[in-house]
Design an enzyme around this catalytic site. Structure first.
Site, PDB file in Angstrom:
ATOM      1  N   LYS A  59     -50.473 -18.705  31.882  1.00 15.25           N
ATOM      2  CA  LYS A  59     -49.156 -19.065  31.327  1.00 15.25           C
ATOM      3  C   LYS A  59     -48.478 -17.875  30.669  1.00 15.25           C
ATOM      4  O   LYS A  59     -49.134 -17.111  29.956  1.00 15.25           O
ATOM      5  CB  LYS A  59     -49.316 -20.160  30.262  1.00 15.25           C
ATOM      6  CG  LYS A  59     -49.556 -21.545  30.815  1.00 15.25           C
ATOM      7  CD  LYS A  59     -49.578 -22.555  29.666  1.00 15.25           C
ATOM      8  CE  LYS A  59     -49.924 -23.944  30.139  1.00 15.25           C
ATOM      9  NZ  LYS A  59     -50.220 -24.855  29.030  1.00 15.25           N
ATOM     10  N   SER A  66     -45.216 -29.167  25.985  1.00 10.42           N
ATOM     11  CA  SER A  66     -44.503 -28.002  25.448  1.00 10.42           C
ATOM     12  C   SER A  66     -43.472 -27.509  26.462  1.00 10.42           C
ATOM     13  O   SER A  66     -42.372 -27.092  26.089  1.00 10.42           O
ATOM     14  CB  SER A  66     -45.486 -26.867  25.145  1.00 10.42           C
ATOM     15  OG  SER A  66     -46.400 -27.256  24.160  1.00 10.42           O
ATOM     16  N   HIS A  87     -49.231 -33.040  20.278  1.00 11.74           N
ATOM     17  CA  HIS A  87     -50.349 -32.249  19.744  1.00 11.74           C
ATOM     18  C   HIS A  87     -50.685 -32.717  18.327  1.00 11.74           C
ATOM     19  O   HIS A  87     -51.844 -32.892  17.975  1.00 11.74           O
ATOM     20  CB  HIS A  87     -49.978 -30.752  19.651  1.00 11.74           C
ATOM     21  CG  HIS A  87     -49.825 -30.050  20.954  1.00 11.74           C
ATOM     22  ND1 HIS A  87     -48.739 -29.262  21.249  1.00 11.74           N
ATOM     23  CD2 HIS A  87     -50.620 -29.989  22.046  1.00 11.74           C
ATOM     24  CE1 HIS A  87     -48.870 -28.740  22.457  1.00 11.74           C
ATOM     25  NE2 HIS A  87     -50.001 -29.170  22.964  1.00 11.74           N
TER      26      HIS A  87
HETATM   27  O1  PNS Z   1     -52.572 -25.751  26.258  1.00 12.82           O
HETATM   28  P1  PNS Z   1     -53.274 -25.151  27.427  1.00 12.82           P
HETATM   29  O2  PNS Z   1     -52.554 -23.925  27.924  1.00 12.82           O
HETATM   30  O3  PNS Z   1     -53.526 -26.142  28.529  1.00 12.82           O
HETATM   31  O4  PNS Z   1     -54.713 -24.716  26.881  1.00 12.82           O
HETATM   32  C1  PNS Z   1     -55.604 -24.010  27.719  1.00 12.82           C
HETATM   33  C2  PNS Z   1     -56.532 -23.154  26.845  1.00 12.82           C
HETATM   34  C3  PNS Z   1     -55.725 -22.150  26.037  1.00 12.82           C
HETATM   35  C4  PNS Z   1     -57.330 -24.062  25.942  1.00 12.82           C
HETATM   36  C5  PNS Z   1     -57.483 -22.402  27.821  1.00 12.82           C
HETATM   37  O5  PNS Z   1     -56.732 -21.612  28.711  1.00 12.82           O
HETATM   38  C6  PNS Z   1     -58.506 -21.541  27.050  1.00 12.82           C
HETATM   39  O6  PNS Z   1     -59.502 -22.051  26.607  1.00 12.82           O
HETATM   40  N1  PNS Z   1     -58.175 -20.223  26.899  1.00 12.82           N
HETATM   41  C7  PNS Z   1     -59.054 -19.295  26.234  1.00 12.82           C
HETATM   42  C8  PNS Z   1     -59.748 -18.399  27.280  1.00 12.82           C
HETATM   43  C9  PNS Z   1     -60.831 -19.188  27.997  1.00 12.82           C
HETATM   44  O7  PNS Z   1     -61.851 -19.510  27.438  1.00 12.82           O
HETATM   45  N2  PNS Z   1     -60.562 -19.508  29.294  1.00 12.82           N
HETATM   46  C10 PNS Z   1     -61.497 -20.250  30.112  1.00 12.82           C
HETATM   47  C11 PNS Z   1     -61.322 -21.747  29.914  1.00 12.82           C
HETATM   48  S1  PNS Z   1     -62.421 -22.661  30.942  1.00 12.82           S
END
Ligand code: PNS
Length: 160
Positions: free
Chosen positions: A42, A129, A18
């Site tokens: 998650k 992670s 990251h």
């Molecule tokens: O590190 P990750 O868990 O792969 O990141 C995913 C993340 C947190 C970027 C995604 O789940 C997100 O954008 N969450 C915020 C809520 C949202 O907008 N969800 C729809 C995404 S299309």
């Protein structure tokens, strides 16, 4: 080129991979926001506050990087922020489908949501992670997997 990059993710916890993407983005953009967000799929090991604190410590040396958190939709954050672009790291083909789906969904929800991918450094191809957590929980050596300045904190928190 837009002036602000938003790097969203769970960052549970922030890894060396990251940090590589964030520091490279900091050279390409005037400002970088590391956005600690909620991934509904998650269950996180670290609280939102802990993840923010770890990311702040890991990026403290990067002057144009700030850490924020959001418990809502990414597109709502982007809309409020204005002129910005999403920057994410791509490790391998296995990441592509997931990242492509999110990029398209975000674009559908908000036409201003553009996503740019940076290829991961070859040395971080395998890193995630989840891997860090698995290794640390069983007492394995995670030095080099996470930024040095947060290594002890992560170990103390995760070692069983
Ligand atoms: O590190 P990750 O868990 O792969 O990141 C995913 C993340 C947190 C970027 C995604 O789940 C997100 O954008 N969450 C915020 C809520 C949202 O907008 N969800 C729809 C995404 S299309």
């Amino acid at each position: 080129m837009k002036k602000t990059a938003v790097c969203p993710g769970s960052f549970d916890p922030i890894t060396a991979g990251h940090l590589d993407i964030i520091s490279r983005a900091s050279k390409l953009f005037d400002q970088v926001v590391v956005l600690i967000s909620v991934n509904a799929a998650k269950h996180t090991a670290f609280t939102l506050e802990e993840r923010v604190a770890l990311a702040q410590k890991a990026t403290a040396h990067l002057e144009n990087v700030r850490v924020e958190s959001s418990d809502g939709l990414l597109v709502d954050y982007l809309r409020d922020l204005g002129d910005c672009v999403i920057v994410k790291g791509l490790r391998a083909v296995s990441d592509f489908e997931y990242e492509f789906q999110m990029a398209l969904a975000n674009k559908k929800l908000y036409d201003g949501a553009e996503t740019i991918f940076l290829t991961t450094g070859a040395e971080n191809m395998y890193l995630s992670s989840s891997l860090v957590k698995q290794i640390a929980q069983f007492g394995g050596d995670i030095s080099g997997f996470v930024p040095d300045c947060i290594l002890e904190e992560i170990k103390n928190r995760l070692v069983k």
